[in-house]
Motif scaffolding. Structure first.
Motif, short mmCIF file in Angstrom:
data_model
loop_
_atom_site.label_atom_id
_atom_site.label_comp_id
_atom_site.label_asym_id
_atom_site.label_seq_id
_atom_site.Cartn_x
_atom_site.Cartn_y
_atom_site.Cartn_z
N TYR A 286 0.86 -1.19 0.00
CA TYR A 286 0.00 0.00 0.00
C TYR A 286 0.89 1.24 0.00
O TYR A 286 1.76 1.41 0.86
CB TYR A 286 -0.91 -0.04 1.22
N SER A 287 0.68 2.13 -0.96
CA SER A 287 1.63 3.22 -1.21
C SER A 287 1.97 4.09 0.00
O SER A 287 3.15 4.36 0.24
CB SER A 287 1.12 4.10 -2.35
N PRO A 288 1.01 4.57 0.80
CA PRO A 288 1.39 5.42 1.94
C PRO A 288 2.36 4.73 2.89
O PRO A 288 3.35 5.33 3.32
CB PRO A 288 0.05 5.73 2.61
N GLU A 289 2.11 3.45 3.21
CA GLU A 289 3.02 2.73 4.10
C GLU A 289 4.34 2.42 3.42
O GLU A 289 5.41 2.49 4.05
CB GLU A 289 2.36 1.43 4.55
N SER A 290 4.29 2.07 2.15
CA SER A 290 5.50 1.75 1.41
C SER A 290 6.42 2.95 1.31
O SER A 290 7.63 2.86 1.58
CB SER A 290 5.13 1.24 0.01
N LEU A 291 5.87 4.11 0.92
CA LEU A 291 6.70 5.30 0.78
C LEU A 291 7.33 5.69 2.10
O LEU A 291 8.51 6.08 2.15
CB LEU A 291 5.86 6.47 0.24
N THR A 292 6.58 5.60 3.20
CA THR A 292 7.12 5.98 4.49
C THR A 292 8.25 5.04 4.91
O THR A 292 9.22 5.47 5.54
CB THR A 292 6.02 6.04 5.55
N GLY A 293 8.15 3.76 4.56
CA GLY A 293 9.25 2.85 4.82
C GLY A 293 10.53 3.29 4.12
O GLY A 293 11.62 3.27 4.70
N PHE A 294 10.39 3.71 2.85
CA PHE A 294 11.55 4.21 2.10
C PHE A 294 12.11 5.49 2.73
O PHE A 294 13.32 5.66 2.86
CB PHE A 294 11.14 4.54 0.66
N VAL A 295 11.21 6.39 3.09
CA VAL A 295 11.64 7.68 3.62
C VAL A 295 12.33 7.50 4.97
O VAL A 295 13.39 8.10 5.23
CB VAL A 295 10.44 8.64 3.73
#
Length: 388
Positions: A286-295
């Protein structure tokens, strides 16, 4: 051969990678102070808000990874200073320790330090934030070596143009950055399904190859244990309508973002790569969780492909939106930053990759993405278990 710049414009930090932005981060460490922290961020110009709605009751791996994510956000390269807000000093102490080790400017205030008065918390925090913003305003970007750049690659609301053109374009750029000494991350573990044998062959060690396959297997087992049929969930109804009929079909296009270079490690959620090169993160799709993992792992910029349009962005890392669907790029002129549809109309991959690298360099130098302009950014730390 694709060529690009040898440096990017960044803000050196006391430790870790340089930033491509110089934000004041208002970081909320507890759900009880979420509203107050958002008020504070809204009242201070040039700030970014991130935080959590939780803070109590998490145990085990969930608590460990949640703290890792908050810690990663606190010392993210694009934060020049941090204003840390929480319910009490005890729960701020762990993040204060992280910031003390890092060395960048920060201030911290707990609700218990102002008599549990949320409005007084806001008032005093504004004064602290103003001082931090004043310090940040004196800093100017400098040329930083390309080896210090960490890009994350994501896709969302994909269609056939994503796998045929946009994602392979990111793969070409990933190869360029890895060859230049930089780092690239790819996540969304379930979207490796059907490609895991190929990925394992690209792993730096046999042990890493087995770990990549196990990461996919574990996600699939979670779905089966919950009685979940991935069809309709991933791919979702929009993906299916656009022409992606199975998760394996979607995955075959999604992993094109990884290019062709060896995979150096399998990262946990929010884990920072230890070496340059290509890294995979075992994380939700899921994009919101995925992006925050990267950030939280330190990515300064995100390259995000979409077939049908997807406006979600990171708050901390400028998120370049790309589409190879000409209709989408034309209709969503204030969402799509880079029109890659020329790839399906005869433009060469090398030519388009060179243009995208120029766009990456311009974004690193301060050019705003549409997500930044429109305020589409957010951060959403994933959860990994029940609370008590």
């Amino acid at each position: 051969m694709v060529r690009g710049p040898e440096t990017f414009r960044g803000y050196p930090r006391p430790s870790g990678r340089p930033g491509i932005r110089n934000h004041l981060l208002v970081l909320n460490a507890t759900g009880l102070t979420d509203a107050a922290a958002r008020r504070i961020a809204g009242a201070l110009p040039g700030t970014v808000f991130a935080g959590t709605m939780f803070g109590m009751g998490m145990v085990g791996r969930d608590a460990e990874l949640h703290l890792a994510a908050l810690s990663g956000l606190a010392v993210h390269p694009n934060c020049g200073a941090v204003l840390l807000i929480g319910a009490d000093r005890t729960r701020l102490d762990q993040l204060i320790a992280v910031l003390d080790r890092d060395g960048r400017p920060y201030a911290a205030l707990g609700l218990d330090e102002v008599g549990h008065d949320a409005h007084l918390l806001s008032q005093r925090s504004l004064a602290l934030g103003a001082g931090l913003l004043r310090r940040l305003s004196a800093q100017q970007p400098q040329d930083c070596p390309l080896i210090d750049l960490l890009l994350a690659c994501e896709c969302g609301l994909s269609d056939p143009s994503s796998g045929l053109a946009a994602n392979p374009l990111l793969g070409r750029v990933a190869d360029w950055l890895v060859d230049a000494g930089g780092s690239v991350m790819l996540g969304e573990s379930i979207e490796w399904l059907g490609t895991e044998e190929e990925l394992a062959r690209r792993a730096a060690t046999p042990e890493l190859g087995r770990a990549l396959k196990q990461a996919v297997r574990r996600r699939l087992d979670l779905a089966h244990a919950a009685g979940l049929d991935l069809l309709g969930t991933n791919p979702n109804a929009a993906n299916i309508k656009a022409g992606l009929s199975t998760i394996e079909e979607k995955a075959s296009g999604a992993v094109q973002k990884a290019g062709t270079r060896p995979i150096r490690s399998l990262l946990a959620y929010a884990e920072t790569p230890a070496t340059p090169g290509l890294h995979f993160m075992d994380a939700p799709s899921y994009s919101p969780e995925s992006l925050t993992g990267f950030v939280a792992a330190g990515a300064q910029m995100i390259l995000f492909t979409t077939g049908l349009g997807n406006s979600y962005c990171s708050a901390l890392a400028p998120t370049l939106k790309l589409s190879a669907n000409a209709a989408t790029a034309g209709a969503l002129g204030r969402q799509i930053d880079f029109d890659a549809s020329g790839l399906l109309a005869g433009r060469t991959m090398d030519d388009m990759a060179a243009r995208l690298i120029e766009e990456i360099a311009a974004t690193a130098a301060g050019q705003l993405t549409y997500g930044e302009i429109m305020g589409e950014g957010g951060e959403a730390i994933s959860r990994f278990g029940e609370a008590i």
